[in-house]
Write a protein that holds these residues in place. Structure first.
Motif, PDB file in Angstrom:
ATOM      1  N   GLY A   1       0.826  -1.201   0.000  1.00 25.42           N
ATOM      2  CA  GLY A   1       0.000   0.000   0.000  1.00 25.42           C
ATOM      3  C   GLY A   1       0.855   1.243   0.000  1.00 25.42           C
ATOM      4  N   ASP A   2       0.219   2.379   0.243  1.00 23.23           N
ATOM      5  CA  ASP A   2       0.909   3.672   0.210  1.00 23.23           C
ATOM      6  C   ASP A   2       1.524   3.974   1.568  1.00 23.23           C
ATOM      7  N   TYR A   3       2.644   3.341   1.852  1.00 19.41           N
ATOM      8  CA  TYR A   3       3.401   3.609   3.070  1.00 19.41           C
ATOM      9  C   TYR A   3       4.880   3.422   2.756  1.00 19.41           C
ATOM     10  N   TYR A   4       5.720   4.012   3.600  1.00 19.85           N
ATOM     11  CA  TYR A   4       7.158   3.979   3.357  1.00 19.85           C
ATOM     12  C   TYR A   4       7.797   2.794   4.060  1.00 19.85           C
ATOM     13  N   VAL A   5       8.715   2.125   3.372  1.00 16.94           N
ATOM     14  CA  VAL A   5       9.508   1.052   3.959  1.00 16.94           C
ATOM     15  C   VAL A   5      10.966   1.474   3.874  1.00 16.94           C
ATOM     16  N   ASN A   6      11.644   1.499   5.017  1.00 18.82           N
ATOM     17  CA  ASN A   6      13.046   1.849   5.069  1.00 18.82           C
ATOM     18  C   ASN A   6      13.854   0.995   4.089  1.00 18.82           C
ATOM     19  N   LEU A   7      14.855   1.593   3.451  1.00 20.62           N
ATOM     20  CA  LEU A   7      15.621   0.881   2.421  1.00 20.62           C
ATOM     21  C   LEU A   7      16.295  -0.372   2.975  1.00 20.62           C
ATOM     22  N   ASN A   8      16.845  -0.292   4.179  1.00 25.39           N
ATOM     23  CA  ASN A   8      17.445  -1.481   4.777  1.00 25.39           C
ATOM     24  C   ASN A   8      16.386  -2.525   5.112  1.00 25.39           C
ATOM     25  N   GLN A   9      15.208  -2.052   5.508  1.00 26.62           N
ATOM     26  CA  GLN A   9      14.119  -2.964   5.833  1.00 26.62           C
ATOM     27  C   GLN A   9      13.643  -3.729   4.604  1.00 26.62           C
ATOM     28  N   ARG A  10      13.747  -3.123   3.438  1.00 27.62           N
ATOM     29  CA  ARG A  10      13.295  -3.788   2.204  1.00 27.62           C
ATOM     30  C   ARG A  10      14.088  -5.073   1.960  1.00 27.62           C
ATOM     31  N   THR A  11      15.411  -5.009   2.110  1.00 24.37           N
ATOM     32  CA  THR A  11      16.202  -6.224   1.904  1.00 24.37           C
ATOM     33  C   THR A  11      15.998  -7.210   3.048  1.00 24.37           C
ATOM     34  N   ARG A  12      15.774  -6.706   4.272  1.00 21.70           N
ATOM     35  CA  ARG A  12      15.500  -7.620   5.391  1.00 21.70           C
ATOM     36  C   ARG A  12      14.190  -8.371   5.166  1.00 21.70           C
ATOM     37  N   LEU A  13      13.177  -7.663   4.653  1.00 20.80           N
ATOM     38  CA  LEU A  13      11.897  -8.313   4.363  1.00 20.80           C
ATOM     39  C   LEU A  13      12.063  -9.347   3.251  1.00 20.80           C
ATOM     40  N   ALA A  14      12.852  -9.007   2.236  1.00 21.64           N
ATOM     41  CA  ALA A  14      13.095  -9.958   1.141  1.00 21.64           C
ATOM     42  C   ALA A  14      13.756 -11.225   1.676  1.00 21.64           C
ATOM     43  N   ARG A  15      14.689 -11.042   2.593  1.00 24.81           N
ATOM     44  CA  ARG A  15      15.379 -12.202   3.168  1.00 24.81           C
ATOM     45  C   ARG A  15      14.424 -13.018   4.044  1.00 24.81           C
ATOM     46  N   LYS A  16      13.594 -12.314   4.801  1.00 23.22           N
ATOM     47  CA  LYS A  16      12.624 -13.006   5.658  1.00 23.22           C
ATOM     48  C   LYS A  16      11.658 -13.849   4.829  1.00 23.22           C
ATOM     49  N   LYS A  17      11.277 -13.330   3.667  1.00 21.52           N
ATOM     50  CA  LYS A  17      10.356 -14.049   2.790  1.00 21.52           C
ATOM     51  C   LYS A  17      11.080 -15.093   1.935  1.00 21.52           C
ATOM     52  N   GLN A  18      12.411 -15.195   2.117  1.00 22.18           N
ATOM     53  CA  GLN A  18      13.241 -16.179   1.417  1.00 22.18           C
ATOM     54  C   GLN A  18      13.074 -16.110  -0.096  1.00 22.18           C
ATOM     55  N   VAL A  19      13.193 -14.896  -0.626  1.00 22.01           N
ATOM     56  CA  VAL A  19      13.017 -14.725  -2.062  1.00 22.01           C
ATOM     57  C   VAL A  19      14.214 -15.300  -2.816  1.00 22.01           C
ATOM     58  N   ASP A  20      13.931 -15.817  -3.996  1.00 20.79           N
ATOM     59  CA  ASP A  20      15.000 -16.283  -4.878  1.00 20.79           C
ATOM     60  C   ASP A  20      15.546 -15.138  -5.713  1.00 20.79           C
ATOM     61  N   PHE A  21      14.721 -14.110  -5.904  1.00 25.53           N
ATOM     62  CA  PHE A  21      15.138 -12.950  -6.694  1.00 25.53           C
ATOM     63  C   PHE A  21      14.293 -11.755  -6.265  1.00 25.53           C
ATOM     64  N   LEU A  22      14.919 -10.568  -6.269  1.00 29.52           N
ATOM     65  CA  LEU A  22      14.227  -9.337  -5.875  1.00 29.52           C
ATOM     66  C   LEU A  22      14.271  -8.343  -7.023  1.00 29.52           C
ATOM     67  N   VAL A  23      13.102  -7.838  -7.420  1.00 27.96           N
ATOM     68  CA  VAL A  23      13.028  -6.799  -8.444  1.00 27.96           C
ATOM     69  C   VAL A  23      12.433  -5.544  -7.814  1.00 27.96           C
ATOM     70  N   SER A  24      13.128  -4.424  -7.976  1.00 31.75           N
ATOM     71  CA  SER A  24      12.663  -3.136  -7.457  1.00 31.75           C
ATOM     72  C   SER A  24      12.221  -2.279  -8.637  1.00 31.75           C
ATOM     73  N   ILE A  25      11.009  -1.731  -8.556  1.00 29.29           N
ATOM     74  CA  ILE A  25      10.399  -1.026  -9.686  1.00 29.29           C
ATOM     75  C   ILE A  25      10.380   0.472  -9.417  1.00 29.29           C
ATOM     76  N   HIS A  26      10.883   1.249 -10.376  1.00 30.13           N
ATOM     77  CA  HIS A  26      10.965   2.704 -10.233  1.00 30.13           C
ATOM     78  C   HIS A  26      10.580   3.382 -11.541  1.00 30.13           C
ATOM     79  N   ALA A  27      10.459   4.712 -11.492  1.00 29.74           N
ATOM     80  CA  ALA A  27      10.292   5.536 -12.687  1.00 29.74           C
ATOM     81  C   ALA A  27      11.309   6.667 -12.582  1.00 29.74           C
ATOM     82  N   ASP A  28      12.122   6.832 -13.608  1.00 30.04           N
ATOM     83  CA  ASP A  28      13.239   7.772 -13.580  1.00 30.04           C
ATOM     84  C   ASP A  28      12.747   9.214 -13.720  1.00 30.04           C
ATOM     85  N   ALA A  29      13.655  10.159 -13.487  1.00 33.10           N
ATOM     86  CA  ALA A  29      13.335  11.584 -13.660  1.00 33.10           C
ATOM     87  C   ALA A  29      14.617  12.337 -13.954  1.00 33.10           C
TER      88      ALA A  29
END
Length: 435
Positions: free
Chosen positions: A201-229
């Motif tokens: 949803g529309d809430y902020y996740v700390n950048l370090n927390q993002r990789t910790r969450l990925a590790r907790k969920k035992q992901v095989d691959f992580l894709v981060s989606i952005h739009a440049d400017a």
């Protein structure tokens, strides 16, 4: 009517400040609930001078704003948040001060800090209330046989962090979440694959927390989606970024300084890292993990670029290397996809299109899927679903086919009664199943 009243009140308070009354004003309060924490943001006319403390029975957080008046509406709370029961004012000891009380539903770990004006925001006081962790965040669970391949999806920015902002006022965070949800749906529809969202949803996740969450969920691959400017509207097109060796080396050295704590994150190899007394062996094993992660990241990035080229203009046609926080974990293969330039009118129009968002999500999926169908983890369902036959294409050798299906050259030769390593274009090979 409300706008006129607010304007008059602001003018009156400004006049009061000239006569020696409060110099600062609380102009608004915004609340951003998330699964693990709630962020409260107080918008102020000037830099805050504040102090805070907790009270129990019932649980409350009390914030004193010195030399401040309040004109913010405090009664509005988001429906999906349950950490804060109510926000109200209370009697303050200071004559020119405001006391704000947050009535809480429980005890939380807090982080309170001021932010200077930036982007669309002015001065702010931020209050983060974090759920207290009963168990370590990174505990690994044993994986099951024939498991799903897990793809972590990180929608960039969120909540208080809008990301880039278009000329029309559209926030990058809105676009990234929309594309992320489309990718989630496509992945979850594929047998043997599962998507895990870093934010839903529309809430902020700390950048370090993002990789910790990925590790907790035992992901095989992580894709981060952005739009440049960019400050100019001219640049346009998509690009794909992966971690550079320098960043991976830096993170690896930090991990090795605390082997006992961090080795569990690396699975089987991590146990060897933890138990060995040989520092050189620990470095060697960890380095293999890093190299494997970077190799997978580069391979998938190239697959995704090939797919994106079919549906959108590319700003860069090769994977780009950068020291980006979300790509920092040397044990998690990952990439960051810039889906286009929100600052370019053509890209922005496409990024706001549901059809184009769907094409971008499908292209990312196709690139990721190609890798995991070519190189599935041995304990995954897809590894047991893979073809039992392979037709040799131009440029393929026996060793290339063996690597693709995670079998040895010798096993391929035995399964196909081959006396040499020579294969010809068009030849069909039987792929042995190896447990």
């Amino acid at each position: 009517m409300k706008t006129a009243f607010r304007t008059v009140l602001l003018l009156l308070l400004s006049l009061y400040s000239l006569t020696g009354l409060a110099q600062n004003m609380i102009e608004g309060v915004r609340i951003w609930p998330s699964p693990d924490n709630t962020r409260v943001v107080f918008d102020l006319s000037d830099q805050p001078d504040y102090s805070y403390f907790f009270l129990k029975q019932p649980d409350r957080l009390v914030i004193d704003f010195k030399n401040t008046d309040n004109i913010a509406e405090l009664t509005q709370l988001p429906k999906d948040g349950d950490r804060i029961k109510r926000i109200r004012t209370s009697l303050s000891k200071g004559k020119r001060a405001v006391r704000i009380v947050l009535d809480l539903s429980n005890q939380y770990d807090e982080k309170v800090f001021a932010l200077p004006p930036t982007g669309p925001y002015g001065n702010r006081l931020v209050v983060d209330l974090h759920d207290r962790q009963k168990t370590p965040l990174v505990t690994r669970k044993p994986r099951l046989k024939n498991r799903d391949i897990v793809i972590g999806i990180d929608a960039g920015h969120g909540g208080e962090d809008p990301g880039s902002i278009s000329k029309s006022g559209t926030h990058e965070k809105k676009i990234t979440l929309s594309i992320a949800k489309r990718l989630q749906r496509i992945i979850n529809a594929e047998p043997g694959m599962k998507a895990e969202m870093i934010r839903t949803g529309d809430y902020y996740v700390n950048l370090n927390q993002r990789t910790r969450l990925a590790r907790k969920k035992q992901v095989d691959f992580l894709v981060s989606i952005h739009a440049d400017a960019f400050h100019s509207p001219r640049p346009r097109g998509a690009s794909v970024w992966i971690a550079n060796d320098r960043r991976a080396e830096s993170e690896l050295s930090k991990w090795l300084k605390n082997r006992e704590k961090n080795s569990e994150l690396l699975g089987g190899g991590g146990e060897l890292i933890k138990r060995t007394n040989d520092d050189n062996l620990a470095v060697f094993i960890a380095d293999l993990t890093k190299d494997k992660s970077l190799e997978i990241s580069d391979r998938i990035a190239r697959n995704v670029i090939a797919e994106l080229q079919k549906v959108t203009r590319m700003h860069k046609t090769q994977p780009q290397n950068a020291s980006l926080a979300v790509l920092k974990s040397s044990d998690i293969p990952s990439m960051l996809v810039e889906t286009g330039f929100i600052s370019n009118p053509y890209d922005f129009k496409n990024l706001m299109s549901r059809t184009h968002q769907e094409k971008l999500a499908k292209a990312m999926f196709n690139g990721i899927k190609k890798h995991f169908y070519d190189y599935p983890p041995q304990d995954s369902l897809i590894a047991n679903m893979r073809p039992t036959k392979h037709k040799i294409s131009r440029g393929e050798s026996l060793s290339v086919v063996a690597q693709r299906y995670n079998v040895s050259v010798q096993q391929l030769k035995l399964a196909n009664n081959l006396k040499t390593d020579v294969v010809r274009v068009g030849q069909t090979l039987t792929i042995p199943r190896v447990n």
